[in-house]
Design an enzyme around this catalytic site. Structure first.
Site, PDB file in Angstrom:
ATOM      1  N   SER A 195       0.811  -1.218   0.000  1.00  0.00           N
ATOM      2  CA  SER A 195       0.000   0.000   0.000  1.00  0.00           C
ATOM      3  C   SER A 195       0.840   1.262   0.000  1.00  0.00           C
ATOM      4  O   SER A 195       0.297   2.375   0.076  1.00  0.00           O
ATOM      5  CB  SER A 195      -0.958   0.003   1.199  1.00  0.00           C
ATOM      6  OG  SER A 195      -0.255  -0.301   2.390  1.00  0.00           O
ATOM      7  N   THR A 251      -1.936   3.381   3.948  1.00  0.00           N
ATOM      8  CA  THR A 251      -1.121   4.585   3.937  1.00  0.00           C
ATOM      9  C   THR A 251      -0.328   4.739   5.225  1.00  0.00           C
ATOM     10  O   THR A 251      -0.884   4.558   6.306  1.00  0.00           O
ATOM     11  CB  THR A 251      -2.070   5.793   3.834  1.00  0.00           C
ATOM     12  OG1 THR A 251      -2.873   5.627   2.680  1.00  0.00           O
ATOM     13  CG2 THR A 251      -1.325   7.104   3.789  1.00  0.00           C
ATOM     14  N   THR A 289       1.754   7.023   0.166  1.00  0.00           N
ATOM     15  CA  THR A 289       0.877   5.901  -0.176  1.00  0.00           C
ATOM     16  C   THR A 289       0.922   5.591  -1.668  1.00  0.00           C
ATOM     17  O   THR A 289       1.283   6.461  -2.481  1.00  0.00           O
ATOM     18  CB  THR A 289      -0.574   6.256   0.213  1.00  0.00           C
ATOM     19  OG1 THR A 289      -1.402   5.091   0.111  1.00  0.00           O
ATOM     20  CG2 THR A 289      -1.144   7.334  -0.697  1.00  0.00           C
ATOM     21  N   ARG A 342      -6.863   8.814 -10.346  1.00  0.00           N
ATOM     22  CA  ARG A 342      -7.426   9.120  -9.025  1.00  0.00           C
ATOM     23  C   ARG A 342      -6.306   9.507  -8.051  1.00  0.00           C
ATOM     24  O   ARG A 342      -5.267   8.881  -7.987  1.00  0.00           O
ATOM     25  CB  ARG A 342      -8.192   7.906  -8.500  1.00  0.00           C
ATOM     26  CG  ARG A 342      -8.815   8.100  -7.114  1.00  0.00           C
ATOM     27  CD  ARG A 342      -7.935   7.589  -6.001  1.00  0.00           C
ATOM     28  NE  ARG A 342      -8.613   7.592  -4.696  1.00  0.00           N
ATOM     29  CZ  ARG A 342      -7.974   7.385  -3.539  1.00  0.00           C
ATOM     30  NH1 ARG A 342      -6.677   7.163  -3.518  1.00  0.00           N
ATOM     31  NH2 ARG A 342      -8.636   7.407  -2.407  1.00  0.00           N
ATOM     32  N   THR A 357      -5.313   7.777   7.532  1.00  0.00           N
ATOM     33  CA  THR A 357      -5.156   6.595   6.689  1.00  0.00           C
ATOM     34  C   THR A 357      -6.549   6.076   6.358  1.00  0.00           C
ATOM     35  O   THR A 357      -7.515   6.398   7.056  1.00  0.00           O
ATOM     36  CB  THR A 357      -4.325   5.521   7.420  1.00  0.00           C
ATOM     37  OG1 THR A 357      -4.163   4.380   6.587  1.00  0.00           O
ATOM     38  CG2 THR A 357      -4.992   5.063   8.701  1.00  0.00           C
ATOM     39  N   GLY A 358      -6.649   5.280   5.305  1.00  0.00           N
ATOM     40  CA  GLY A 358      -7.960   4.735   4.950  1.00  0.00           C
ATOM     41  C   GLY A 358      -8.485   5.330   3.663  1.00  0.00           C
ATOM     42  O   GLY A 358      -7.709   5.801   2.823  1.00  0.00           O
TER      43      GLY A 358
HETATM   44  N1  GLY Z   1      -5.519   7.183   2.136  1.00  0.00           N
HETATM   45  C1  GLY Z   1      -4.984   6.776   0.944  1.00  0.00           C
HETATM   46  C2  GLY Z   1      -5.857   6.949  -0.217  1.00  0.00           C
HETATM   47  O1  GLY Z   1      -7.067   7.028  -0.080  1.00  0.00           O
HETATM   48  O2  GLY Z   1      -5.355   7.030  -1.311  1.00  0.00           O
END
Ligand code: GLY
Length: 331
Positions: free
Chosen positions: A90, A192, A210, A220, A243-244
């Site tokens: 990740s 992340t 990340t 994106r 994170t997330g």
């Molecule tokens: N938190 C990392 C992402 O959504 O790309």
């Protein structure tokens, strides 16, 4: 999944949380939400905290501190560890690609003077955090993206590298059979990495890096490179990182919100909880994970997530240890 080496560090350094004065929820009880602040290092400096089980990263930061280095050097060195780890899918090298097979990276960094640098949609560069730092230090800009960020990196001595490992390529080929986009909560107990550090002079810095959500649409960009979303710090107050699922963090600008709440007097724990509650109130959150981590200038730590399973790593008082975070969804 934490590497074997990380687990060994964890076991060899694990100590009773009482030594650090940690609350029972921080020890992994996941008990009822606590709003009581706790002192990470009894006010002692330095300290480094990171999202998830990232013992290698906090250890990287600690090595900088052992040489008397700054929080800025510590967070950069710290997050470079998972960026270079092919087993961490990740972040950086070995990150899972987007749906078109591209590993695209996002990162940001901030220092005690409020300077900020960021890169997004960057390909083929192992250490986006160091490119972000270069943007902060060498350009009049804050954020660079895509081809421009790549060219800037090459012009500044970074190497072009293929970041798609065989393991991640195979996972992507498997995913393509159904092409179902559904970000996984607590993916392999990692996601992340956000890191915050206070150095011996009580100066703060933060970093976030990340490869973003696996199998995202090409192009994106998530919260991680957005100053105030993925990470924010202010040397008068403290710092926060996230994170997330970035979309939820971006719509509430969670890290900035947490720092501003701490400025108004909330503890880091209260501020993290309020940022999660803001998501719960306004967003469709049930199937997503978001975790926040915060520290104030006293070294008090806060952490809170939407779902069970978020962990964080704290290196303070010569101890490097992983803690479970308290969380919102108790059902
Ligand atoms: N938190 C990392 C992402 O959504 O790309």
């Amino acid at each position: 999944m934490a590497t074997r080496k990380e687990f060994l560090i964890k076991s060899s350094l694990a100590v009773g949380a009482g030594v650090l004065g940690l609350s029972s929820s921080a020890q992994g009880g996941n008990q009822a939400s606590t709003t009581a602040p706790f002192r990470a290092g009894g006010g002692r400096l330095p300290l480094a905290i990171a999202t998830w089980n990232n013992l290698g990263a906090t250890n990287g930061a600690w090595q900088v501190f052992l040489k008397g280095g700054t929080a800025l050097d510590a967070v950069e060195a710290g997050v470079r560890v998972p960026e270079a780890d092919p087993e961490n899918q990740s972040v950086g090298f070995g990150g899972l690609p987007d749906r078109d097979g591209h590993v695209t990276l996002d990162a940001c960094i901030m220092d005690k003077d409020g300077r900020a640098g960021s890169v997004c949609f960057l390909e083929n560069i192992m250490h986006p955090i160091s490119v972000a730092r270069r943007v902060m230090e060498k350009t009049p800009h804050v954020m660079m993206s895509g081809e421009g960020a790549f060219k800037f990196a090459i012009d500044n001595g970074f190497k072009k590298e293929n970041l798609l490992t065989e393991k991640s390529k195979k996972a992507w080929e498997e995913w393509k059979k159904e092409s179902r986009y559904a970000p996984i909560v607590n993916f392999e107990n990692h996601d992340t990495i956000g890191m915050l550090a206070l150095d011996k002079d009580n100066n703060i810095a933060g970093a976030c890096t990340t490869s973003g959500l696996a199998y995202k649409m090409h192009g994106r960009v998530g919260d991680s490179p957005i100053i105030g979303a993925g990470m924010f710090c202010d040397n008068e107050v403290g710092g926060a990182c996230a994170t997330g699922v970035g979309e939820l963090v971006m719509k509430t600008l969670g890290s900035f919100l947490i720092v501003e709440l701490m400025r108004q007097g909330r503890t880091p724990q209260m501020a993290c909880e309020e940022a999660i509650h803001r998501i719960v109130k306004k967003q469709d959150y049930q199937k997503s994970q978001v975790g926040f981590l915060a520290v104030n200038k006293n070294g008090d730590i806060g952490s809170y997530s939407l779902q069970k399973g978020f962990t964080y790593t704290l290196y303070a008082n010569n101890e490097n240890k992983v803690f479970d975070s308290d969380y919102f969804s108790k059902r």
